[in-house]
Write an enzyme that holds these catalytic residues in place. Structure first.
Site, PDB file in Angstrom:
ATOM      1  N   GLY A  81       1.617  69.952  -3.278  1.00 53.63           N
ATOM      2  CA  GLY A  81       1.618  69.345  -1.882  1.00 53.63           C
ATOM      3  C   GLY A  81       2.907  69.404  -1.388  1.00 53.63           C
ATOM      4  O   GLY A  81       3.364  69.282  -0.252  1.00 53.63           O
ATOM      5  N   GLU A 109       3.507  72.924  -0.106  1.00 55.45           N
ATOM      6  CA  GLU A 109       2.722  73.013   1.165  1.00 55.45           C
ATOM      7  C   GLU A 109       3.369  72.395   2.009  1.00 55.45           C
ATOM      8  O   GLU A 109       3.111  72.727   3.321  1.00 55.45           O
ATOM      9  CB  GLU A 109       1.293  72.277   0.725  1.00 55.45           C
ATOM     10  CG  GLU A 109       0.446  73.170  -0.376  1.00 55.45           C
ATOM     11  CD  GLU A 109      -0.885  72.564  -0.928  1.00 55.45           C
ATOM     12  OE1 GLU A 109      -0.899  71.367  -1.243  1.00 55.45           O
ATOM     13  OE2 GLU A 109      -1.818  73.142  -0.939  1.00 55.45           O
ATOM     14  N   ALA A 137       0.993  66.176  -4.377  1.00 53.73           N
ATOM     15  CA  ALA A 137      -0.012  64.796  -4.090  1.00 53.73           C
ATOM     16  C   ALA A 137       0.421  63.831  -5.327  1.00 53.73           C
ATOM     17  O   ALA A 137       0.825  64.230  -6.540  1.00 53.73           O
ATOM     18  CB  ALA A 137      -1.200  65.393  -4.333  1.00 53.73           C
ATOM     19  N   GLU A 169      -1.624  73.584  -8.992  1.00 52.23           N
ATOM     20  CA  GLU A 169      -3.032  72.738  -9.123  1.00 52.23           C
ATOM     21  C   GLU A 169      -3.770  73.217 -10.106  1.00 52.23           C
ATOM     22  O   GLU A 169      -4.805  72.507 -10.749  1.00 52.23           O
ATOM     23  CB  GLU A 169      -3.582  73.106  -7.920  1.00 52.23           C
ATOM     24  CG  GLU A 169      -2.908  72.084  -6.727  1.00 52.23           C
ATOM     25  CD  GLU A 169      -1.814  72.852  -5.982  1.00 52.23           C
ATOM     26  OE1 GLU A 169      -1.383  73.875  -6.355  1.00 52.23           O
ATOM     27  OE2 GLU A 169      -1.505  72.322  -4.900  1.00 52.23           O
TER      28      GLU A 169
HETATM   29  N1  CO8 Z   1       2.285  62.237  -8.691  1.00 52.37           N
HETATM   30  C1  CO8 Z   1       2.461  61.026  -9.182  1.00 52.37           C
HETATM   31  N2  CO8 Z   1       3.487  61.088 -10.005  1.00 52.37           N
HETATM   32  C2  CO8 Z   1       4.376  61.922 -10.443  1.00 52.37           C
HETATM   33  C3  CO8 Z   1       4.071  63.279  -9.833  1.00 52.37           C
HETATM   34  C4  CO8 Z   1       3.104  63.573  -8.979  1.00 52.37           C
HETATM   35  N3  CO8 Z   1       2.628  64.537  -8.203  1.00 52.37           N
HETATM   36  N4  CO8 Z   1       5.029  64.148 -10.327  1.00 52.37           N
HETATM   37  C5  CO8 Z   1       5.689  63.436 -11.021  1.00 52.37           C
HETATM   38  N5  CO8 Z   1       5.359  62.007 -11.189  1.00 52.37           N
HETATM   39  C6  CO8 Z   1       6.099  60.987 -11.703  1.00 52.37           C
HETATM   40  C7  CO8 Z   1       5.905  60.883 -13.084  1.00 52.37           C
HETATM   41  O1  CO8 Z   1       4.478  60.520 -13.522  1.00 52.37           O
HETATM   42  C8  CO8 Z   1       6.992  60.224 -13.939  1.00 52.37           C
HETATM   43  O2  CO8 Z   1       6.573  58.823 -13.553  1.00 52.37           O
HETATM   44  P1  CO8 Z   1       6.778  57.739 -14.876  1.00 52.37           P
HETATM   45  O3  CO8 Z   1       8.381  57.824 -14.951  1.00 52.37           O
HETATM   46  O4  CO8 Z   1       6.541  56.463 -14.366  1.00 52.37           O
HETATM   47  O5  CO8 Z   1       6.196  58.241 -16.181  1.00 52.37           O
HETATM   48  C9  CO8 Z   1       8.116  60.371 -12.855  1.00 52.37           C
HETATM   49  O6  CO8 Z   1       7.488  60.890 -11.826  1.00 52.37           O
HETATM   50  C10 CO8 Z   1       9.043  61.438 -13.363  1.00 52.37           C
HETATM   51  O7  CO8 Z   1       8.195  62.636 -13.624  1.00 52.37           O
HETATM   52  P2  CO8 Z   1       8.723  63.269 -15.132  1.00 52.37           P
HETATM   53  O8  CO8 Z   1       8.975  62.515 -16.146  1.00 52.37           O
HETATM   54  O9  CO8 Z   1       7.305  64.011 -15.375  1.00 52.37           O
HETATM   55  O10 CO8 Z   1       9.763  64.352 -14.549  1.00 52.37           O
HETATM   56  P3  CO8 Z   1      10.334  65.648 -15.259  1.00 52.37           P
HETATM   57  O11 CO8 Z   1      11.670  65.974 -14.964  1.00 52.37           O
HETATM   58  O12 CO8 Z   1       9.708  65.621 -17.021  1.00 52.37           O
HETATM   59  O13 CO8 Z   1       9.084  66.933 -14.884  1.00 52.37           O
HETATM   60  C11 CO8 Z   1       7.662  67.797 -12.910  1.00 52.37           C
HETATM   61  C12 CO8 Z   1       8.983  66.829 -13.429  1.00 52.37           C
HETATM   62  C13 CO8 Z   1       7.934  69.155 -13.769  1.00 52.37           C
HETATM   63  C14 CO8 Z   1       7.887  67.701 -11.490  1.00 52.37           C
HETATM   64  C15 CO8 Z   1       6.461  66.661 -13.532  1.00 52.37           C
HETATM   65  O14 CO8 Z   1       6.800  65.501 -13.104  1.00 52.37           O
HETATM   66  C16 CO8 Z   1       5.306  67.518 -13.149  1.00 52.37           C
HETATM   67  O15 CO8 Z   1       4.799  68.485 -13.497  1.00 52.37           O
HETATM   68  N6  CO8 Z   1       4.604  66.714 -11.981  1.00 52.37           N
HETATM   69  C17 CO8 Z   1       3.459  66.992 -11.440  1.00 52.37           C
HETATM   70  C18 CO8 Z   1       3.421  68.110 -10.441  1.00 52.37           C
HETATM   71  C19 CO8 Z   1       2.311  68.745 -10.011  1.00 52.37           C
HETATM   72  O16 CO8 Z   1       1.296  69.117 -10.713  1.00 52.37           O
HETATM   73  N7  CO8 Z   1       2.104  68.865  -8.631  1.00 52.37           N
HETATM   74  C20 CO8 Z   1       0.938  69.005  -7.820  1.00 52.37           C
HETATM   75  C21 CO8 Z   1       0.031  67.867  -7.744  1.00 52.37           C
HETATM   76  S1  CO8 Z   1      -1.588  68.171  -7.125  1.00 52.37           S
HETATM   77  C22 CO8 Z   1      -1.394  68.765  -5.598  1.00 52.37           C
HETATM   78  O17 CO8 Z   1      -0.306  68.314  -5.086  1.00 52.37           O
HETATM   79  C23 CO8 Z   1      -2.340  69.075  -4.783  1.00 52.37           C
HETATM   80  C24 CO8 Z   1      -2.498  68.587  -3.308  1.00 52.37           C
HETATM   81  C25 CO8 Z   1      -3.667  68.684  -2.565  1.00 52.37           C
HETATM   82  C26 CO8 Z   1      -4.723  67.345  -2.918  1.00 52.37           C
HETATM   83  C27 CO8 Z   1      -5.555  67.493  -2.222  1.00 52.37           C
HETATM   84  C28 CO8 Z   1      -6.906  66.436  -2.466  1.00 52.37           C
HETATM   85  C29 CO8 Z   1      -8.065  66.857  -2.133  1.00 52.37           C
END
Ligand code: CO8
Length: 269
Positions: A119, A122, A74, A142
């Site tokens: 997500g 998922e 997400a 999450e």
């Molecule tokens: N959302 C928004 N932006 C994101 C996300 C995300 N999930 N993941 C990465 N990005 C963005 C980063 O903020 C970054 O942006 P910027 O360059 O502007 O700073 C860009 O993508 C590149 O990311 P990183 O610099 O972090 O890249 P890395 O290679 O260092 O790391 C990772 C990659 C490990 C994937 C890291 O980005 C990360 O941990 N991302 C989040 C992953 C995560 O936690 N996903 C789960 C999210 S929660 C979810 O999915 C729940 C779904 C249900 C929701 C229901 C609502 C009720």
């Protein structure tokens, strides 16, 4: 099919395969609300086309744009600005997309080319099966955000890999690589490169396209509807589905072609 106006989903037809690329690489293809609404439009089009004999597409491949990610979950930045009620509506809209993907009469393959997190994992599990490239990784992180899965992961991960492994992955938020994803049965097949993976997914759809579209649609529908059933109820559902398939023109043609030692000519009904 009208796929015009989509900004985050790139749609390309290659023979019988429709390749859908989630294309927000700057945010690792996170499922923003705009992406979710584009998925809603996509599934509406796919539902309307169904098994229309005039439409050449016989299967869908979902993959991620850019070098690093399938879908990193997400959109956390967007979620951060939501009230709990808005987050609930966001979660439910993507949950509905996952259900509609499962109910499509066409097979859907997730071709995971990088991060499939939250997500993203998922979304992959809402597809019929998952192929992965060597760069793929999977997880439900999450808990690291103080959250729980919200697009179906709590249910589908338990179905895919069993309750023990699913609980361990969800409670720890641990990210796993392809070898482990293969070992636990989350992934069907792994490939050395993204190109090999996409070629293999297209080849699988081409193989399925040789079969009766109604038989494939019936098999998908029956298998999805019986997944929650007891063996007894599942057998009843299978008998109902078999009876329905037995009446189709394709089934008559398939049996006749076998007996007459010729290739079947499918009509899609
Ligand atoms: N959302 C928004 N932006 C994101 C996300 C995300 N999930 N993941 C990465 N990005 C963005 C980063 O903020 C970054 O942006 P910027 O360059 O502007 O700073 C860009 O993508 C590149 O990311 P990183 O610099 O972090 O890249 P890395 O290679 O260092 O790391 C990772 C990659 C490990 C994937 C890291 O980005 C990360 O941990 N991302 C989040 C992953 C995560 O936690 N996903 C789960 C999210 S929660 C979810 O999915 C729940 C779904 C249900 C929701 C229901 C609502 C009720």
């Amino acid at each position: 099919m009208d796929f015009s106006g989509l900004e985050n989903l790139v749609i390309e037809q290659d023979g019988p395969a429709l390749v859908v690329t989630v294309n927000r690489p700057a945010a690792l293809n996170a499922l923003s609300q705009a992406v979710v609404s584009e998925f809603e439009r996509l599934v509406t089009q796919l539902e309307m086309a169904g098994t229309d004999a005039k439409w050449p597409v016989r299967g869908v491949i979902i993959t991620g744009g850019g070098e690093k990610s399938f879908v990193a979950g997400a959109d956390i930045a967007e979620m951060n600005a939501m009230s709990p009620d808005q987050a609930l509506a966001y979660g439910q809209s993507m949950q509905a997309v996952t259900l509609r993907l499962e109910r499509l009469p066409l097979p859907v393959i997730a071709a995971v080319n990088g991060f499939a997190l939250g997500g993203g994992c998922e979304l992959a599990m809402a597809c019929d099966f998952i192929y992965a490239s060597e760069r793929a990784s999977f997880g439900q992180p999450e808990v690291n955000l103080g959250l729980v899965p919200g697009f179906g992961g709590s249910v589908r991960l338990q179905q895919r890999v069993g309750v023990g492994i699913a609980r361990e992955l969800i409670f720890t938020g641990r990210r796993i690589k392809v070898d482990e994803a293969l070992r636990i049965g989350l992934v069907n097949r792994a490939f050395g490169s993204v190109e090999e993976m996409l070629d293999a997914a297209k080849a699988t759809i081409a193989e399925i396209a040789e079969k009766s579209p109604t038989a494939v649609a019936n098999a998908k529908s029956a298998m999805h509807s019986m997944i929650h059933l007891s063996v007894e109820d599942g057998l009843a559902e299978e008998a109902r589905s078999f009876y329905q398939a037995f009446h189709t023109e394709d089934s008559k043609e398939g049996r006749a072609a076998f007996i007459e030692k010729r290739s079947p000519q499918w009509r899609g009904r």
